[in-house]
Design a protein around this motif. Structure first.
Motif, PDB file in Angstrom:
ATOM      1  N   GLN A   4       0.395  -1.400  -0.510  1.00  0.00           N
ATOM      2  CA  GLN A   4       0.028   0.197   0.135  1.00  0.00           C
ATOM      3  C   GLN A   4       0.765   1.166   0.262  1.00  0.00           C
ATOM      4  N   THR A   5       2.138   1.331   0.811  1.00  0.00           N
ATOM      5  CA  THR A   5       2.699   2.467   1.015  1.00  0.00           C
ATOM      6  C   THR A   5       3.403   2.542  -0.448  1.00  0.00           C
ATOM      7  N   LEU A   6       4.063   1.543  -0.733  1.00  0.00           N
ATOM      8  CA  LEU A   6       4.877   1.309  -2.094  1.00  0.00           C
ATOM      9  C   LEU A   6       3.608   2.180  -3.180  1.00  0.00           C
ATOM     10  N   LEU A   7       2.417   1.086  -3.210  1.00  0.00           N
ATOM     11  CA  LEU A   7       2.200   1.112  -4.856  1.00  0.00           C
ATOM     12  C   LEU A   7       0.287   2.036  -5.134  1.00  0.00           C
ATOM     13  N   TRP A   8       0.232   2.016  -3.746  1.00  0.00           N
ATOM     14  CA  TRP A   8      -0.918   2.757  -3.908  1.00  0.00           C
ATOM     15  C   TRP A   8      -1.805   2.165  -4.892  1.00  0.00           C
ATOM     16  N   PRO A   9      -2.212   1.313  -4.606  1.00  0.00           N
ATOM     17  CA  PRO A   9      -3.213   0.259  -5.393  1.00  0.00           C
ATOM     18  C   PRO A   9      -4.513   0.258  -5.467  1.00  0.00           C
ATOM     19  N   GLY A  10      -5.012   1.112  -4.563  1.00  0.00           N
ATOM     20  CA  GLY A  10      -6.181   1.123  -5.027  1.00  0.00           C
ATOM     21  C   GLY A  10      -7.376  -0.239  -3.985  1.00  0.00           C
ATOM     22  N   VAL A  11      -6.863  -1.220  -3.592  1.00  0.00           N
ATOM     23  CA  VAL A  11      -7.901  -1.906  -3.471  1.00  0.00           C
ATOM     24  C   VAL A  11      -7.296  -2.766  -2.360  1.00  0.00           C
ATOM     25  N   SER A  12      -7.896  -3.620  -0.866  1.00  0.00           N
ATOM     26  CA  SER A  12      -7.396  -3.387   0.109  1.00  0.00           C
ATOM     27  C   SER A  12      -6.339  -5.613   0.314  1.00  0.00           C
ATOM     28  N   ASP A  13      -7.116  -5.739  -1.032  1.00  0.00           N
ATOM     29  CA  ASP A  13      -6.702  -6.802  -1.278  1.00  0.00           C
ATOM     30  C   ASP A  13      -5.829  -7.216  -2.194  1.00  0.00           C
ATOM     31  N   LEU A  14      -4.010  -7.142  -2.312  1.00  0.00           N
ATOM     32  CA  LEU A  14      -3.528  -7.574  -3.992  1.00  0.00           C
ATOM     33  C   LEU A  14      -3.437  -8.403  -4.135  1.00  0.00           C
ATOM     34  N   THR A  15      -2.585  -9.396  -3.501  1.00  0.00           N
ATOM     35  CA  THR A  15      -2.676 -10.689  -3.540  1.00  0.00           C
ATOM     36  C   THR A  15      -3.619 -12.323  -4.499  1.00  0.00           C
ATOM     37  N   GLY A  16      -5.120 -11.358  -3.633  1.00  0.00           N
ATOM     38  CA  GLY A  16      -5.907 -12.064  -4.121  1.00  0.00           C
ATOM     39  C   GLY A  16      -6.197 -12.553  -5.199  1.00  0.00           C
ATOM     40  N   SER A  17      -6.676 -13.819  -5.578  1.00  0.00           N
ATOM     41  CA  SER A  17      -7.169 -14.614  -7.483  1.00  0.00           C
ATOM     42  C   SER A  17      -8.457 -14.586  -7.503  1.00  0.00           C
ATOM     43  N   PHE A  18      -9.233 -14.001  -6.585  1.00  0.00           N
ATOM     44  CA  PHE A  18     -10.574 -14.367  -6.497  1.00  0.00           C
ATOM     45  C   PHE A  18     -11.007 -13.603  -7.499  1.00  0.00           C
ATOM     46  N   ARG A  19     -11.270 -13.219  -8.538  1.00  0.00           N
ATOM     47  CA  ARG A  19     -12.335 -12.001  -9.159  1.00  0.00           C
ATOM     48  C   ARG A  19     -12.804 -11.916 -10.831  1.00  0.00           C
ATOM     49  N   LEU A  20     -13.826 -10.925 -10.398  1.00  0.00           N
ATOM     50  CA  LEU A  20     -14.421 -11.119 -11.762  1.00  0.00           C
ATOM     51  C   LEU A  20     -13.916  -9.925 -13.105  1.00  0.00           C
ATOM     52  N   TYR A  21     -13.572 -10.322 -14.131  1.00  0.00           N
ATOM     53  CA  TYR A  21     -13.085  -9.402 -14.864  1.00  0.00           C
ATOM     54  C   TYR A  21     -14.738  -9.039 -16.183  1.00  0.00           C
ATOM     55  N   LYS A  22     -14.805  -7.693 -16.851  1.00  0.00           N
ATOM     56  CA  LYS A  22     -15.450  -7.515 -18.301  1.00  0.00           C
ATOM     57  C   LYS A  22     -14.046  -8.677 -18.549  1.00  0.00           C
ATOM     58  N   LYS A  23     -14.512  -9.423 -20.149  1.00  0.00           N
ATOM     59  CA  LYS A  23     -13.965  -9.879 -20.618  1.00  0.00           C
ATOM     60  C   LYS A  23     -12.807  -9.151 -21.826  1.00  0.00           C
ATOM     61  N   SER A  24     -13.078  -7.891 -22.308  1.00  0.00           N
ATOM     62  CA  SER A  24     -12.216  -7.012 -23.068  1.00  0.00           C
ATOM     63  C   SER A  24     -11.708  -5.864 -21.887  1.00  0.00           C
ATOM     64  N   VAL A  25     -11.727  -5.954 -20.509  1.00  0.00           N
ATOM     65  CA  VAL A  25     -10.829  -5.217 -19.380  1.00  0.00           C
ATOM     66  C   VAL A  25      -9.380  -6.371 -19.670  1.00  0.00           C
ATOM     67  N   LEU A  26     -10.658  -7.404 -19.198  1.00  0.00           N
ATOM     68  CA  LEU A  26      -9.305  -8.577 -18.968  1.00  0.00           C
ATOM     69  C   LEU A  26      -8.257  -9.385 -20.009  1.00  0.00           C
ATOM     70  N   GLU A  27      -8.835  -8.924 -21.071  1.00  0.00           N
ATOM     71  CA  GLU A  27      -7.792  -9.294 -22.522  1.00  0.00           C
ATOM     72  C   GLU A  27      -6.815  -7.458 -22.090  1.00  0.00           C
ATOM     73  N   ASP A  28      -6.925  -6.431 -22.034  1.00  0.00           N
ATOM     74  CA  ASP A  28      -6.709  -5.366 -22.122  1.00  0.00           C
ATOM     75  C   ASP A  28      -5.094  -5.839 -21.000  1.00  0.00           C
ATOM     76  N   VAL A  29      -5.704  -6.344 -19.531  1.00  0.00           N
ATOM     77  CA  VAL A  29      -4.795  -6.535 -18.623  1.00  0.00           C
ATOM     78  C   VAL A  29      -3.367  -7.199 -18.601  1.00  0.00           C
ATOM     79  N   ILE A  30      -4.316  -8.291 -18.702  1.00  0.00           N
ATOM     80  CA  ILE A  30      -3.052  -9.571 -19.655  1.00  0.00           C
ATOM     81  C   ILE A  30      -2.150  -9.298 -20.460  1.00  0.00           C
ATOM     82  N   SER A  31      -2.397  -8.982 -21.417  1.00  0.00           N
ATOM     83  CA  SER A  31      -1.699  -8.981 -22.302  1.00  0.00           C
ATOM     84  C   SER A  31      -0.469  -7.821 -21.390  1.00  0.00           C
ATOM     85  N   SER A  32      -0.689  -6.808 -20.865  1.00  0.00           N
ATOM     86  CA  SER A  32       0.940  -6.465 -20.371  1.00  0.00           C
ATOM     87  C   SER A  32       1.564  -6.969 -19.441  1.00  0.00           C
TER      88      SER A  32
END
Lengths: 89, 246
Positions: free
Chosen positions: B159-187
């Motif tokens: 939180q201090t270093l990254l200011w991530p905007g979420v409280s649980d960074l390492t969690g992997s239970f997520r729902l994405y809009k498909k287009s958003v997931l495609e965009d983020v995962i490519s980078s």
């Protein structure tokens, strides 16, 4: 803007302020020299405090383990009746 | 007319649930059962990405397909263990929904929270809904004090270093809009749980609307959790990488 650029700009701004304070000597210089150390130590203390508070308030859910076992039993039962051999680990 | 549309709100959307598996013979059946139990009126498909499990996971999945239908359970296996990130990419290629859910197969993520993810997204039109274990209503079971301490410490540092905007960074239970997931995962290029962190941080940097829902996390019902010195080093390296490149 990349995050690191944001952080570096923030640090540059704070440094400029600090240098300005040193030159203007509104606050006695001996205090001003120590300000960066105070800043770092305060940040460290704040973070430690956050860790401590978070640890004390860490939400736990022991009842979830029980519910999960019930769900597992229910699922196993279902599959037994459907003839799907799930076996056990 | 408007009422009917609202009642069938879920029916307009399809949810592709990607579950990467490796040696999850028992758990995958349990997960599938629970998903079907909790998503009765929802149009969804489960995409199992199995990395050549030697314990017969794929055989079980085929039996489940027989039971539930091959259109509801897709088996898209790979030859060997190739990593989580590529598993999602592989699953994405076969996803026909407009939303994608990612979750673990080991029952640490309980399907009963899926309705709350869906509801949150429909209410807020968020691009990503991520589960958080660290807020009221959420929680963890099965962690000792040391584990909680490292988790909390890691979170505060991030939180201090990254200011991530979420409280649980390492969690992997997520729902994405498909287009958003495609965009983020490519980078994203990281591996393991740093990959999960990279996904959510990059999404924040790109300005996507992210919402959180509380989830409970029962640690590794079957099997052992791993958190040693090398994991901590990997985490720190991941943090520095994210600090410098996002």
């Amino acid at each position: 803007m990349k995050h690191i650029v944001k952080i570096l700009s923030l640090l540059v701004a704070i440094s400029a302020f600090w240098i300005g304070l040193l030159q203007a000597a509104i606050v006695p210089r001996s205090y001003t020299w120590l300000l960066p150390i105070y800043f770092v130590v305060s940040l460290g203390c704040y973070d430690l405090l956050m860790v401590g508070i978070g640890l004390m308030q860490f939400p736990t859910c022991p009842q979830e383990a029980v519910l999960l076992q019930q769900d597992i039993a229910e699922a196993k039962d279902f599959f037994k009746h459907k003839g799907v051999d799930v076996g056990s680990d | 007319m408007a009422e009917e549309k609202e009642r069938k709100g879920d029916g307009k959307h399809k949810y592709s649930i990607i579950v990467p598996t490796y040696n999850e013979r028992l758990n995958i059946a349990l997960i599938v059962y629970l998903i079907f139990k909790h998503l009765r009126d929802v149009d969804f498909e489960i995409i199992v990405v199995d990395d050549g499990s030697p314990d017969g996971t794929q055989e079980i999945v085929k039996q489940l397909q027989h039971l539930y239908g091959e259109d509801r359970i897709l088996l898209r296996a790979r030859a060997k263990k190739l990593g989580l990130g590529t598993a999602y990419i592989h699953g994405l290629k076969h996803a026909t929904g407009d939303f994608v859910v990612i979750m673990d197969a080991d029952l640490s993520h309980h399907p009963k929270y899926l309705p709350s993810f869906i509801k949150k997204q429909l209410e807020t039109n968020a691009s990503i809904v991520t589960g958080t274990r660290y807020v009221k209503g959420g929680g963890v079971h099965g962690w000792n004090l040391m584990r909680k301490l490292t988790s909390r410490g890691a979170n505060v540092l991030a939180q201090t270093l990254l200011w991530p905007g979420v409280s649980d960074l390492t969690g992997s239970f997520r729902l994405y809009k498909k287009s958003v997931l495609e965009d983020v995962i490519s980078s994203c290029v990281s591996k393991g749980y740093v990959f999960q962190m990279e996904m959510i941080v990059r999404a924040t940097r790109k300005g996507y609307h992210i919402e959180e829902v509380p989830i409970t996390f029962v640690d590794r019902v079957f099997g052992t959790s791993k958190l040693g010195g090398s994991e901590i080093v990997e985490y720190l390296k991941g943090l520095v990488y994210l600090l410098l490149t996002t």
